[in-house]
Design an enzyme around this catalytic site. Structure first.
Site, PDB file in Angstrom:
ATOM      1  N   GLY A 512      -0.602   2.771 -12.205  1.00 56.11           N
ATOM      2  CA  GLY A 512      -0.827   2.094 -12.518  1.00 56.11           C
ATOM      3  C   GLY A 512      -2.373   3.248 -13.535  1.00 56.11           C
ATOM      4  N   GLY A 514      -6.200   2.134 -15.952  1.00 57.42           N
ATOM      5  CA  GLY A 514      -6.547   0.432 -17.307  1.00 57.42           C
ATOM      6  C   GLY A 514      -8.005   0.967 -16.703  1.00 57.42           C
ATOM      7  N   GLY A 517     -10.091   2.069 -13.694  1.00 59.14           N
ATOM      8  CA  GLY A 517      -9.008   3.672 -13.645  1.00 59.14           C
ATOM      9  C   GLY A 517      -7.799   3.228 -12.688  1.00 59.14           C
ATOM     10  N   VAL A 519      -4.574   3.694 -10.583  1.00 53.29           N
ATOM     11  CA  VAL A 519      -3.948   2.584  -9.406  1.00 53.29           C
ATOM     12  C   VAL A 519      -3.232   3.391  -8.407  1.00 53.29           C
ATOM     13  CG1 VAL A 519      -3.480   0.342  -8.249  1.00 53.29           C
ATOM     14  CG2 VAL A 519      -4.575   0.518 -10.338  1.00 53.29           C
ATOM     15  N   ASP A 630      -9.463 -13.915 -17.470  1.00 57.18           N
ATOM     16  CA  ASP A 630      -8.904 -12.443 -17.947  1.00 57.18           C
ATOM     17  C   ASP A 630      -7.972 -13.037 -17.404  1.00 57.18           C
ATOM     18  OD1 ASP A 630      -8.233 -11.102 -20.035  1.00 57.18           O
ATOM     19  OD2 ASP A 630      -8.650  -9.138 -17.908  1.00 57.18           O
TER      20      ASP A 630
END
Length: 823
Positions: A512, A514, A517, A519, A630
């Site tokens: 991942g 985002g 940063g 993942v 969120d």
């Protein structure tokens, strides 16, 4: 016998194609590139490489071109993007006519360049140039009969063109991938619109999502000057009778850069950072709300420094005042005094603007004066505005003026037609203003003298302040360490342990990326699988969000919340270690469905209930009382049994028992999930999370995203579409057509109605999460009729980078807003 074998081997090498495992620099008629032998074609300077590859999280095979000097495999072009190969049987060859083909298991070609060399004496060769351009070249003449640069995908590299060859009626444009694992043709196209003043236009389907504004000789849109870190490229725009196109070159030969339109419509120019092993954005388009196409309607001007962001031009008022006051500005504005040929008119100047859409040339001469342009526009009753440009002289607009924004610096002057009576009243105001300025100038002169006296003192004070800030920064770092070690009793992992678990943070372990940063998936020495969330140096988040997540998640325990196992703090390195979720995020399962992979209704319903229970725990039952802020599909992770777990508490806020709402001037969250009162006024409460939950439920039921939702019959987003179906008595039409198996009608209807209650415009009308769970758990619950939802028209579409994304946000198509000021 030995001689016979040698002759047989020689015969085979002469008449049968050769399959190469070692890299080739050209591919001739008797050669092939086979996936089974890992054959590749490399450019002479070894800048680019062509071969078979699989995108991240995909087993399909494609032929693509990528940067050879970049450790993170980054395709810039894919041949068979719409025709994947499901195994390693793919073979690439070139025919005697110069046709490049990809076959699988010796069947008919699954992809072809459709190249034909007419000359019978031609000797075609496939060659990859150091620019990244794959060409079919006649080795006798050196002429190209086909090149990949004429067929762009989602990426532009130096030397590629975006625009038109008018002499051949050939267009070059970018098309997004469908998703990160799927390079097939996606929803977004990025093209040069050559009509009127040339500009770049991003469309989702046929609908315009963003336009750059016209080229001003330096950049598109006339916006503020580029910052120093964006001067790594040299933009070039060619505009003549034969060609209209944009291209760019790198200012430094050591730089590796690319421009890409991603699967969610984000437009970025990135450079490769060899030290960090990451692509770093240097220019991000669609960077704020005002970049959303026509967000303020006709004659409306968008300014991100204003609150609200939309206002009518001087001399104009909202067309629909009630809707305007309810923050629906799509209707735009109308002139205070209606204009027609019998009404005396003049022009009012507006400065620092992105010029409107749909322009056309009135006088195609660069030497025409502003006065001549104004007189020409006055003679045409349909002319509503004009601008004087250095490129094509006098440019005019007929009809409504659309998609304008105001910059703090830069921009261009636009002269808008208004009634002469409006101009008269404006002159009186100007005279009063001049008188006021004269008085104020005297006061300022006295202030200037005082400022000179105290300037020396301030310099001394600033020096001392800088020393204090350096000490304070060190204390913040120490505070995080102490909060973990003393207050939270959260396990601390050393850097060596995490590095070993993630194979030294290898690309193969990356799952991942985002706003926080990258993942990585890891495995501890105990065999336990973990997800490691590593704060990037270029992250929009920082110490505050890191500490926020550490404190909140470590103190929250619920089966529907992701579990934080520990963290790692080593120098500038900051990492969070979570339990690993094998099924990744919810969005991967509801937005990338096919027949056979779609979730059935029971699983969707269980996920809805699980999210509701986790949210109720945060709002009411936890010892902290948390507002998440969120909640979205990418922040809902799924374990091996598809149980949902709410993640990412970087933006979460804690409420007191007697506190009902809070105000902030730093609005952080994701467009499409944010409630109206939070997005516009910075007010958030438990009802803000309820709104986000309602959006999420509608997405789960329909399999469609709220933001970027498209319907051929209207311009509503998913909320508006659901509201429209509800009022028409056809709410079940919202259910995902991909859903297999029997669908319990009453339960689906109850979920849709409950979701519409959650997304109502006014916070006080929305239910609490305890009431939501009662609605979900009771088959006989009587639900009230929903009222109009908030943000039910398409006002926000994907545009900026995220400030907070989930643990596995790599496949996220949402865009999270960062630091937009509320009132």
């Amino acid at each position: 016998m030995v001689l016979l074998l040698i002759l047989l081997s020689l015969f085979t090498s002469l008449f049968l194609p050769t399959r190469f495992a070692a890299p080739l620099y050209t591919l001739s008629l008797n050669q092939t590139l086979a996936d089974a032998t890992n054959g590749t074609l490399v450019s002479a300077g070894e800048s680019f490489e062509l071969g078979f590859f699989s995108p991240l999280n995909s087993e399909n095979r494609y032929v693509g071109i990528w940067f050879k000097q970049v450790s993170l495999q980054t395709p810039i072009w894919v041949a068979n993007k719409d025709d994947p190969i499901t195994d390693s049987s793919g073979v690439l060859t070139i025919t005697p006519t110069g046709n490049v083909i990809i076959t699988s298991d010796q069947t008919n070609p699954i992809w072809s360049s459709n190249t034909t060399i007419l000359s019978g004496s031609a000797s075609p060769v496939l060659k990859l140039l150091d620019t990244g351009n794959l060409v079919v070249v006649d080795s006798n003449t050196g002429n190209y009969s086909w090149q990949s640069f004429d067929h762009p995908c989602d990426t532009l590299v130096p030397g590629m063109k975006l625009g038109w060859d008018l002499s051949k009626n050939q267009e070059w444009y970018l098309t997004s991938w469908n998703s990160l694992p799927d390079p097939s043709t996606g929803d977004y196209t990025y093209k040069v619109d050559p009509q009127g003043l040339p500009q770049l236009v991003l469309r989702q389907g046929s609908k315009i999502s963003y336009r750059s504004g016209p080229w001003d000789g330096v950049r598109f849109g006339g916006g503020p000057p580029l910052k120093q870190n964006t001067t790594v490229i040299n933009p070039i725009f060619v505009y003549n009778t034969l060609s209209v196109y944009y291209t760019f070159l790198n200012n430094d030969g050591n730089i590796i850069s690319r421009f890409v339109v991603n699967q969610s419509g984000l437009l970025e120019h990135l450079t490769w950072n060899q030290g960090s092993g990451e692509w770093v954005p240097v220019i991000t388009l669609r960077a704020d709300l005002c970049d959303t196409y026509d967000t303020c309607g006709p004659y409306g001007i968008c300014n991100t420094n204003d609150s609200p962001t939309c206002h009518c031009m001087d001399g104009f008022v909202p067309k629909f005042p009630v809707e305007w006051n309810r923050l629906d500005r799509t209707g735009g504005c109308v002139a205070k005094t209606e204009l027609n040929c019998s009404v005396a008119a003049g022009f009012r100047r507006f400065s620092r603007l992105k010029l409107p859409d749909t322009s056309h040339f009135l006088v195609n001469r660069t030497e025409i004066s502003r006065v001549d342009c104004e007189e020409a526009c006055l003679k045409d009753c349909s002319c509503m505005g004009f601008a004087r440009t250095d490129i094509r002289g006098c440019v005019v607009w007929s009809g409504e003026l659309l998609d304008m924004r105001e910059y703090n610096e830069g921009g261009q002057d636009l002269y808008v037609r208004v009634a002469a009576s409006e101009l008269g009243s404006n002159k009186a105001k100007r005279r009063a203003l001049i008188a006021s300025v004269t008085v104020i100038s005297g006061v300022l002169a006295l202030g200037l003298i005082s400022w000179c006296v105290i300037r020396k003192r301030r310099q001394i004070t600033a020096q001392k302040k800088g020393q204090r800030l350096e000490v304070a920064s060190q204390r913040v770092q120490e505070n995080i360490q102490s909060a973990v070690e003393e207050d939270l009793e959260l396990p601390l992992f050393d850097l060596a342990t995490i590095s070993t678990a993630t194979n030294n943070f290898s690309y193969e372990n990356k799952i991942g990326e985002g706003g926080f940063g990258p993942v990585y998936k890891g495995q501890l020495s105990t065999g336990q699988e973990v997800a490691v969330k590593r704060l990037a140096k270029t992250s929009g988040q920082g110490l505050k969000e890191f500490k926020n997540e550490v404190i909140f998640i470590s103190k929250l325990q619920h089966r529907n919340l992701v579990r934080l196992l520990g963290c790692c703090i080593h120098g500038e390195e900051r990492m969070l270690i979570y339990e690993y979720m094998p099924k990744i995020s919810l969005e991967l399962h509801i937005f990338n469905q096919t027949r056979g992979t779609s979730l059935d209704w029971q699983k969707r319903f269980d996920i809805i209930v699980g999210i509701a229970r986790g949210l109720l725990y945060l709002h009411r039952d936890s010892r902290l009382r948390i507002i998440h802020r969120d909640l979205k599909a990418s922040n809902i992770l799924l374990d091996k049994d598809m149980n949902p777990k709410i993640s990412d508490f970087g933006l979460a806020r804690m409420f007191g028992d007697d506190q009902s709402e809070e105000n902030t001037n730093r609005v952080l969250g994701t467009y499409g999930y944010m409630s109206p009162e939070y997005a516009i006024d910075g007010l958030f409460s438990v009802k803000s999370d309820v709104f986000s939950f309602g959006v999420l439920v509608l997405e789960i039921v329909s399999g469609k995203k709220n933001r970027g939702f498209y319907h051929p019959d209207h311009d509503h987003n998913l909320l508006g579409h659901a509201w429209k179906l509800w009022n028409e008595g056809k709410p079940l039409n919202l259910a995902d057509a991909m859903m297999e198996g029997p669908i319990p009608t009453p339960e689906v209807l109850r979920c849709i109605q409950m979701a519409l209650l959650c997304v109502q415009d006014r916070p006080e009308d929305r239910p609490t999460m305890s009431v939501v769970l009662l609605m979900l758990d009771s088959e006989n619950a009587i639900l009230p009729p929903p009222k109009q939802p908030g943000f039910y028209t398409e006002r926000f579409t994907p545009e900026t980078d995220s400030s907070s994304t989930g643990i596995y946000p790599l496949a996220s198509n949402e865009v999270t807003m960062s630091a937009v000021h509320g009132r």
